[in-house]
Design a protein around this motif. Structure first.
Motif, PDB file in Angstrom:
ATOM      1  N   ALA A 443      54.381 -18.410 -41.454  1.00  0.00           N
ATOM      2  CA  ALA A 443      54.147 -19.853 -41.538  1.00  0.00           C
ATOM      3  C   ALA A 443      54.282 -20.326 -42.986  1.00  0.00           C
ATOM      4  O   ALA A 443      54.144 -19.552 -43.936  1.00  0.00           O
ATOM      5  N   LEU A 444      54.542 -21.639 -43.145  1.00  0.00           N
ATOM      6  CA  LEU A 444      54.653 -22.215 -44.481  1.00  0.00           C
ATOM      7  C   LEU A 444      53.259 -22.344 -45.080  1.00  0.00           C
ATOM      8  O   LEU A 444      52.397 -23.031 -44.523  1.00  0.00           O
ATOM      9  N   PRO A 445      52.998 -21.684 -46.214  1.00  0.00           N
ATOM     10  CA  PRO A 445      51.669 -21.801 -46.825  1.00  0.00           C
ATOM     11  C   PRO A 445      51.355 -23.234 -47.216  1.00  0.00           C
ATOM     12  O   PRO A 445      52.237 -24.006 -47.595  1.00  0.00           O
ATOM     13  N   ALA A 446      50.071 -23.575 -47.143  1.00  0.00           N
ATOM     14  CA  ALA A 446      49.630 -24.926 -47.499  1.00  0.00           C
ATOM     15  C   ALA A 446      49.215 -25.030 -48.957  1.00  0.00           C
ATOM     16  O   ALA A 446      49.115 -26.142 -49.499  1.00  0.00           O
ATOM     17  N   GLY A 447      48.958 -23.914 -49.596  1.00  0.00           N
ATOM     18  CA  GLY A 447      48.554 -23.928 -50.994  1.00  0.00           C
ATOM     19  C   GLY A 447      48.911 -22.627 -51.670  1.00  0.00           C
ATOM     20  O   GLY A 447      49.068 -21.594 -51.006  1.00  0.00           O
ATOM     21  N   TYR A 448      49.050 -22.682 -52.994  1.00  0.00           N
ATOM     22  CA  TYR A 448      49.485 -21.516 -53.753  1.00  0.00           C
ATOM     23  C   TYR A 448      48.608 -21.335 -54.986  1.00  0.00           C
ATOM     24  O   TYR A 448      48.000 -22.280 -55.492  1.00  0.00           O
ATOM     25  N   ARG A 449      48.592 -20.089 -55.466  1.00  0.00           N
ATOM     26  CA  ARG A 449      48.078 -19.797 -56.796  1.00  0.00           C
ATOM     27  C   ARG A 449      48.697 -18.478 -57.250  1.00  0.00           C
ATOM     28  O   ARG A 449      49.252 -17.742 -56.417  1.00  0.00           O
ATOM     29  N   PRO A 450      48.660 -18.160 -58.530  1.00  0.00           N
ATOM     30  CA  PRO A 450      49.301 -16.919 -58.993  1.00  0.00           C
ATOM     31  C   PRO A 450      48.767 -15.691 -58.259  1.00  0.00           C
ATOM     32  O   PRO A 450      47.576 -15.618 -57.940  1.00  0.00           O
ATOM     33  N   GLY A 451      49.650 -14.748 -58.020  1.00  0.00           N
ATOM     34  CA  GLY A 451      49.241 -13.562 -57.285  1.00  0.00           C
ATOM     35  C   GLY A 451      48.106 -12.815 -57.938  1.00  0.00           C
ATOM     36  O   GLY A 451      47.200 -12.318 -57.258  1.00  0.00           O
ATOM     37  N   TYR A 452      48.128 -12.722 -59.276  1.00  0.00           N
ATOM     38  CA  TYR A 452      47.067 -11.994 -59.970  1.00  0.00           C
ATOM     39  C   TYR A 452      45.716 -12.686 -59.821  1.00  0.00           C
ATOM     40  O   TYR A 452      44.669 -12.089 -60.056  1.00  0.00           O
ATOM     41  N   ASP A 453      45.732 -13.971 -59.434  1.00  0.00           N
ATOM     42  CA  ASP A 453      44.505 -14.759 -59.339  1.00  0.00           C
ATOM     43  C   ASP A 453      44.135 -15.087 -57.895  1.00  0.00           C
ATOM     44  O   ASP A 453      43.224 -15.876 -57.651  1.00  0.00           O
ATOM     45  N   ALA A 454      44.846 -14.487 -56.932  1.00  0.00           N
ATOM     46  CA  ALA A 454      44.614 -14.828 -55.531  1.00  0.00           C
ATOM     47  C   ALA A 454      43.200 -14.482 -55.082  1.00  0.00           C
ATOM     48  O   ALA A 454      42.584 -15.231 -54.307  1.00  0.00           O
ATOM     49  N   ALA A 455      42.668 -13.366 -55.543  1.00  0.00           N
ATOM     50  CA  ALA A 455      41.315 -12.969 -55.138  1.00  0.00           C
ATOM     51  C   ALA A 455      40.283 -14.002 -55.566  1.00  0.00           C
ATOM     52  O   ALA A 455      39.304 -14.243 -54.851  1.00  0.00           O
ATOM     53  N   ARG A 456      40.519 -14.636 -56.716  1.00  0.00           N
ATOM     54  CA  ARG A 456      39.572 -15.652 -57.173  1.00  0.00           C
ATOM     55  C   ARG A 456      39.609 -16.864 -56.251  1.00  0.00           C
ATOM     56  O   ARG A 456      38.577 -17.494 -55.985  1.00  0.00           O
ATOM     57  N   GLY A 457      40.809 -17.206 -55.733  1.00  0.00           N
ATOM     58  CA  GLY A 457      40.904 -18.307 -54.793  1.00  0.00           C
ATOM     59  C   GLY A 457      40.148 -18.036 -53.508  1.00  0.00           C
ATOM     60  O   GLY A 457      39.451 -18.908 -52.975  1.00  0.00           O
ATOM     61  N   VAL A 458      40.252 -16.805 -53.009  1.00  0.00           N
ATOM     62  CA  VAL A 458      39.494 -16.434 -51.815  1.00  0.00           C
ATOM     63  C   VAL A 458      38.005 -16.432 -52.124  1.00  0.00           C
ATOM     64  O   VAL A 458      37.175 -16.799 -51.287  1.00  0.00           O
ATOM     65  N   GLY A 459      37.647 -16.053 -53.351  1.00  0.00           N
ATOM     66  CA  GLY A 459      36.240 -16.092 -53.756  1.00  0.00           C
ATOM     67  C   GLY A 459      35.666 -17.494 -53.708  1.00  0.00           C
ATOM     68  O   GLY A 459      34.482 -17.670 -53.359  1.00  0.00           O
ATOM     69  N   ARG A 460      36.479 -18.500 -54.031  1.00  0.00           N
ATOM     70  CA  ARG A 460      36.003 -19.890 -53.944  1.00  0.00           C
ATOM     71  C   ARG A 460      35.739 -20.280 -52.484  1.00  0.00           C
ATOM     72  O   ARG A 460      34.798 -21.003 -52.186  1.00  0.00           O
ATOM     73  N   ILE A 461      36.599 -19.807 -51.598  1.00  0.00           N
ATOM     74  CA  ILE A 461      36.375 -20.065 -50.170  1.00  0.00           C
ATOM     75  C   ILE A 461      35.083 -19.391 -49.717  1.00  0.00           C
ATOM     76  O   ILE A 461      34.263 -19.983 -49.004  1.00  0.00           O
ATOM     77  N   ALA A 462      34.887 -18.159 -50.148  1.00  0.00           N
ATOM     78  CA  ALA A 462      33.678 -17.422 -49.775  1.00  0.00           C
ATOM     79  C   ALA A 462      32.429 -18.130 -50.286  1.00  0.00           C
ATOM     80  O   ALA A 462      31.410 -18.211 -49.581  1.00  0.00           O
ATOM     81  N   ALA A 463      32.475 -18.642 -51.510  1.00  0.00           N
ATOM     82  CA  ALA A 463      31.320 -19.343 -52.071  1.00  0.00           C
ATOM     83  C   ALA A 463      30.983 -20.588 -51.255  1.00  0.00           C
ATOM     84  O   ALA A 463      29.799 -20.894 -51.007  1.00  0.00           O
ATOM     85  N   ALA A 464      32.010 -21.308 -50.815  1.00  0.00           N
ATOM     86  CA  ALA A 464      31.775 -22.503 -50.005  1.00  0.00           C
ATOM     87  C   ALA A 464      31.173 -22.142 -48.654  1.00  0.00           C
ATOM     88  O   ALA A 464      30.310 -22.857 -48.125  1.00  0.00           O
ATOM     89  N   ILE A 465      31.603 -21.035 -48.087  1.00  0.00           N
ATOM     90  CA  ILE A 465      31.052 -20.596 -46.802  1.00  0.00           C
ATOM     91  C   ILE A 465      29.583 -20.219 -46.966  1.00  0.00           C
ATOM     92  O   ILE A 465      28.742 -20.563 -46.114  1.00  0.00           O
ATOM     93  N   ARG A 466      29.243 -19.525 -48.027  1.00  0.00           N
ATOM     94  CA  ARG A 466      27.841 -19.170 -48.259  1.00  0.00           C
ATOM     95  C   ARG A 466      26.960 -20.419 -48.332  1.00  0.00           C
ATOM     96  O   ARG A 466      25.831 -20.428 -47.842  1.00  0.00           O
ATOM     97  N   GLU A 467      27.490 -21.463 -48.929  1.00  0.00           N
ATOM     98  CA  GLU A 467      26.712 -22.690 -49.091  1.00  0.00           C
ATOM     99  C   GLU A 467      26.643 -23.495 -47.806  1.00  0.00           C
ATOM    100  O   GLU A 467      25.611 -24.112 -47.499  1.00  0.00           O
ATOM    101  N   ALA A 468      27.712 -23.485 -47.014  1.00  0.00           N
ATOM    102  CA  ALA A 468      27.792 -24.365 -45.848  1.00  0.00           C
ATOM    103  C   ALA A 468      27.372 -23.702 -44.543  1.00  0.00           C
ATOM    104  O   ALA A 468      27.078 -24.392 -43.562  1.00  0.00           O
TER     105      ALA A 468
END
Length: 494
Positions: A443-468
């Motif tokens: 599928a066509l991705p909806a958002g991008y970030r550098p590969g070396y920084d991808a884990a940090r992007g997933v970490g932001r999602i995880a942080a939001a889930i912990r809060e919500a």
């Protein structure tokens, strides 16, 4: 071995398949397992002739990667010299502890062997495509519910007798039930299904059978569950008469294939599917990791993180297992090794050594919820370092990876490790690591970030889930509430 198998075929020892990191060979072992010495020998061959990456697939096959044409021939010769017997033809698979599991309903091996013999007698292997498969599941702690197949035979208790439920095209949840019968009839119906599929050509699967053919199969025996026939033919007007040697049923001219709630066959990390296990709910993932009681002794299950380990570590683990008198190693679905013949003390010792080497020794390990292909630099097609990203995410976001989700990290858009949809998919491409929410790597991705920084992007999602997240809410449910657009925005944030 001058011509390599086309994509979509099985990369067997005699027909390696071209992938991004060279040729790949998949070994589907005969019944039973390997000795530690044999697995050490395979590891040494993988180091000599491949790139040193060994894998256990979602179906429990062994893969060796990074071969060249000449080295693939040398590997084949060494496998033969080690006395390792591999299956060819139509896979007829049983659970990894078949005949040994104390909770098994029935030993599936005799029925599986009878089906193999019938396939050979009917000459079906040459007429069926390389992805057609049969599962004979005796149940137990390590059943085959999460593995897809064209034909499924599952042992069930009917009063005091053991019967076999015959289903088609799917896993333990999605396969379409046809009939419950005794062993002889189960074998005959399985062969009838394969004959019908063969009649449609080498590209066909059981999911392509017509409604008329399905009703013919369901009416084979009087034990057919009453609920099956209305699902297949509401009028019950297409049931063919029973015959001891039924002809291959054919639909009316132009009749479409039956519309069934069947999941597509899912894949491996090989560069192409082998009709792999579907790692999703509601089929419970009974990971073969931990200690299991057997009819004679115990078994220790040890997982390969993301299904893959360097050959050096597999060799080291098995060298230590030898010193502990391990008798046999079986390959298990969900990408694991089962060690047999150990004492309880030896099990604990080997488990500790495996943990030190980086293997998965806890079924709750978050790495069991991540599907990651070899990625860069191991695979020439990989655009991101999938395994590094996966390890970081697993270490930092254990609470995100509960049983409700699968995280897929794909080096490119082929999606070899998990062709089906996942809750979150990271895919390497020209724009680095793209995010797909509730979709596949294609599928066509909806958002991008550098590969070396991808884990940090997933970490932001995880942080939001912990809060919500509400108390008791799963990660999948919380992701749904946050919405695809919101999740994508979280991933993009700096």
């Amino acid at each position: 071995m001058n011509a390599f198998s086309r994509r979509g075929a099985c990369p067997a020892l005699s027909a390696p398949m071209q992938t991004g990191d060279g040729l790949l060979v998949r070994l589907n072992l005969m019944a039973g397992g390997l000795s530690p010495k044999s697995l050490i020998g395979l590891g040494e061959s993988a180091l000599r002739h491949g790139n040193g990456i060994m894998e256990v697939t979602a179906r429990g096959s062994l893969q060796i990667r990074g071969l060249m044409p000449a080295s693939a021939r040398l590997l084949a010769a060494e496998v033969d010299a080690l006395g390792i017997a591999v299956r060819t033809g139509v896979p007829v698979e049983t659970g990894p502890l078949a005949g040994l599991d104390t909770q098994e309903i029935a030993d599936p091996r005799p029925l599986a062997e009878r089906i193999r013999a019938a396939i050979a007698e009917a000459g079906l292997a040459q007429r069926l495509g390389p992805k057609v498969s049969v599962i004979v599941d005796g149940g137990g702690r390590l059943g085959m519910d999460a593995v897809t197949a064209d034909v499924r035979l599952a042992a069930v208790r009917m009063d005091a007798a053991i019967q076999w439920k015959v289903s088609i095209a799917g896993d333990g949840q999605s396969a379409k039930p046809l009939v419950i019968v005794e062993e002889d009839a189960a074998r005959d119906i399985a062969i009838a299904i394969l004959r019908m599929v063969a009649e449609k050509g080498r590209e066909a699967h059981a999911r392509d059978l017509t409604a008329r053919q399905l009703t013919s199969l369901a009416s084979w025996h009087s034990f057919a569950p009453p609920s099956v026939l209305p699902d297949i033919s509401p009028t019950r007007g297409e049931i063919a008469p029973w015959s001891p040697l039924p002809p291959i049923a054919t639909g009316a001219k132009g009749e479409p294939a039956a519309k069934l709630p069947i999941s597509p066959l899912e894949g491996e990390m090989s560069g192409r599917t082998e009709g792999g296990a579907v790692e999703r709910l509601p089929v419970p993932a009974r990971f073969p990791i931990g200690i299991f009681d057997l009819t004679d002794g115990i078994a220790l299950g040890i997982g390969l993180p993301f299904g893959s380990m360097p050959a050096e570590k597999i060799i080291a683990l098995n060298q230590y297992a030898l010193t502990l008198d391990a008798a046999e190693i079986r390959l298990a679905p969900h990408r694991a090794l089962l060690f047999l013949g150990l004492s309880p003390t030896a099990c604990r010792s080997l488990q500790q050594a495996a943990t030190t080497l980086g293997f998965v020794t806890d079924a709750a390990d978050p790495r069991t919820r991540i599907a990651a292909c070899p990625g860069a630099p191991a695979c020439a097609s990989g655009r991101i370092a999938t395994r590094d990203i996966a390890e970081t995410i697993a270490a930092e976001n254990r609470d995100l990876l509960d049983a409700s989700v699968t995280l897929h990290i794909s080096g490119c858009a082929k999606g070899c490790a998990h062709p089906g949809p996942a809750a979150l998919t990271l895919v390497g491409g020209e724009n680095e690591a793209g995010l797909v929410v509730d979709g596949t790597a294609k599928a066509l991705p909806a958002g991008y970030r550098p590969g070396y920084d991808a884990a940090r992007g997933v970490g932001r999602i995880a942080a939001a889930i912990r809060e919500a997240r509400f108390r008791g809410e799963t990660t999948a449910a919380c992701l749904t509430r946050l919405g695809a657009a919101g999740v994508t925005e979280l991933y993009r944030q700096e």
